[in-house]
Motif scaffolding. Structure first.
Motif, PDB file in Angstrom:
ATOM      1  N   UNK A 238       0.848  -1.197   0.000  1.00  0.00           N
ATOM      2  CA  UNK A 238       0.000   0.000   0.000  1.00  0.00           C
ATOM      3  C   UNK A 238       0.878   1.239   0.000  1.00  0.00           C
ATOM      4  N   UNK A 239       0.596   2.144  -0.964  1.00  0.00           N
ATOM      5  CA  UNK A 239       1.275   3.432  -1.036  1.00  0.00           C
ATOM      6  C   UNK A 239       0.276   4.506  -0.621  1.00  0.00           C
ATOM      7  N   UNK A 240       0.479   5.090   0.555  1.00  0.00           N
ATOM      8  CA  UNK A 240      -0.452   6.090   1.090  1.00  0.00           C
ATOM      9  C   UNK A 240       0.146   7.483   0.986  1.00  0.00           C
ATOM     10  N   UNK A 241      -0.711   8.469   0.735  1.00  0.00           N
ATOM     11  CA  UNK A 241      -0.256   9.841   0.524  1.00  0.00           C
ATOM     12  C   UNK A 241      -0.559  10.717   1.720  1.00  0.00           C
ATOM     13  N   UNK A 242       0.312  11.691   1.953  1.00  0.00           N
ATOM     14  CA  UNK A 242       0.097  12.727   2.967  1.00  0.00           C
ATOM     15  C   UNK A 242      -0.056  14.052   2.227  1.00  0.00           C
ATOM     16  N   UNK A 243      -1.136  14.764   2.521  1.00  0.00           N
ATOM     17  CA  UNK A 243      -1.426  16.016   1.832  1.00  0.00           C
ATOM     18  C   UNK A 243      -2.548  15.819   0.835  1.00  0.00           C
ATOM     19  N   UNK A 244      -2.834  16.829   0.005  1.00  0.00           N
ATOM     20  CA  UNK A 244      -3.919  16.730  -0.977  1.00  0.00           C
ATOM     21  C   UNK A 244      -3.720  15.533  -1.903  1.00  0.00           C
ATOM     22  N   UNK A 245      -4.817  14.865  -2.264  1.00  0.00           N
ATOM     23  CA  UNK A 245      -4.703  13.648  -3.072  1.00  0.00           C
ATOM     24  C   UNK A 245      -4.064  13.916  -4.426  1.00  0.00           C
ATOM     25  N   UNK A 246      -4.297  15.112  -4.997  1.00  0.00           N
ATOM     26  CA  UNK A 246      -3.734  15.435  -6.311  1.00  0.00           C
ATOM     27  C   UNK A 246      -2.325  16.012  -6.218  1.00  0.00           C
TER      28      UNK A 246
END
Length: 297
Positions: A238-246
């Motif tokens: 799983x690659x999860x993002x921090x901050x706005x999705x775009x």
């Protein structure tokens, strides 16, 4: 609800999409023929068709056709509204074994060439009356990669491209993530080591990624690798993002999770001997993974 496939007969082959719901189209069929091939080509479009084809959610099929007279393979992207073949996205000298993967918005990703040092390229259709494509390098030798896998994957929205590669830190699975501020950013997703969960990867097998970034601020990436005992298996990260999705400011990569492997028992099917991936993961939850397996029964 469409499946793309190359149907082969003793006299030729046809690239078709089939409606899974059995809907009859304007031609009176449940399928649409995109391209034909025979040897010699004669009235067919090509002398041969590549086995690896891909259809996007918005109905575009990415494929490769062989022109024997020019001794080259043509990379193409086409939908069922096309009444004739349009200009190819690229012409590549034979021999080739091309494995394109399509995304929505008239784009596809492919390793553009026949060697492990050939670049992975994203082709994007340029709006307008002519059939033109813009190319975006995803992974190249100038980016520090000494080898690249044959079967990159792409999310439905085209924002994430995943692939096998080797750089100065060794072999691994990588993701190229499109961001609003920094453009495409490459993240290492998984590594191989002699004392870790993964000892080596299957370089040319499909790497898959789903399209859950907007709703879940992360995507799931799946690939084939071997454990320390040499058991071939399917893994997910799983690659999860921090901050706005775009426009994420940073990413968090989870530890690999073993989905299944050779030696596992499948209820009613026997013991798994081999596994393979093609277009492996959907957008349900964190992603449901489809795996081809060969068993001993």
């Amino acid at each position: 609800d469409q499946v793309a496939a190359v149907d082969r007969t003793p006299t030729g082959s046809r690239l078709r999409t089939w409606d899974a719901d059995g809907k009859i189209n304007s031609f009176g069929n449940t399928y649409y023929t995109y391209a034909t091939a025979s040897s010699p080509a004669g009235q067919s479009d090509f002398d041969g068709l590549g086995s690896s084809v891909s259809v996007s959610d918005d109905g575009y099929v990415a494929y490769a056709g062989f022109d024997a007279q020019a001794s080259q393979w043509q990379l193409r992207l086409q939908n069922d509204a096309s009444t004739s073949l349009e200009s190819p996205a690229a012409d590549l000298p034979a021999p080739q074994s091309l494995r394109p993967m399509a995304a929505d918005g008239q784009e596809f990703v492919v390793r553009e060439g026949s060697t492990s040092t050939s670049p992975i390229v994203l082709f994007q259709s340029v709006p307008g009356p002519a059939s033109l494509f813009k190319t975006i390098p995803i992974a190249t030798s100038s980016m520090g990669f000494t080898a690249l896998g044959q079967s990159p994957g792409i999310s439905d929205d085209g924002q994430s491209v995943v692939f096998y590669g080797v750089n100065s830190d060794g072999p691994g699975i990588f993701a190229s993530v499109n961001t609003a501020t920094s453009g495409r950013v490459i993240e290492r997703i998984a590594s191989a080591s002699s004392d870790g969960l993964i000892s080596q990867f299957e370089p040319d097998m499909r790497v898959g990624v789903n399209d859950t970034q907007q709703g879940q601020f992360g995507v799931t990436i799946t690939y084939v690798a071997y454990d320390a005992s040499g058991h071939k298996g399917v893994y997910a990260t799983r690659l999860s993002s921090i901050g706005p999705s775009a426009d994420p400011t940073s990413d968090v990569v989870s530890d690999p999770i073993l989905v299944l492997q050779a030696g596992d028992s499948m209820n009613g099917l026997g013991t798994i001997q081999d596994v393979n991936l093609y277009d492996p993961i959907n957008n349900t939850g964190f992603g449901q993974i489809a795996v081809w397996v060969q068993t001993d029964s």
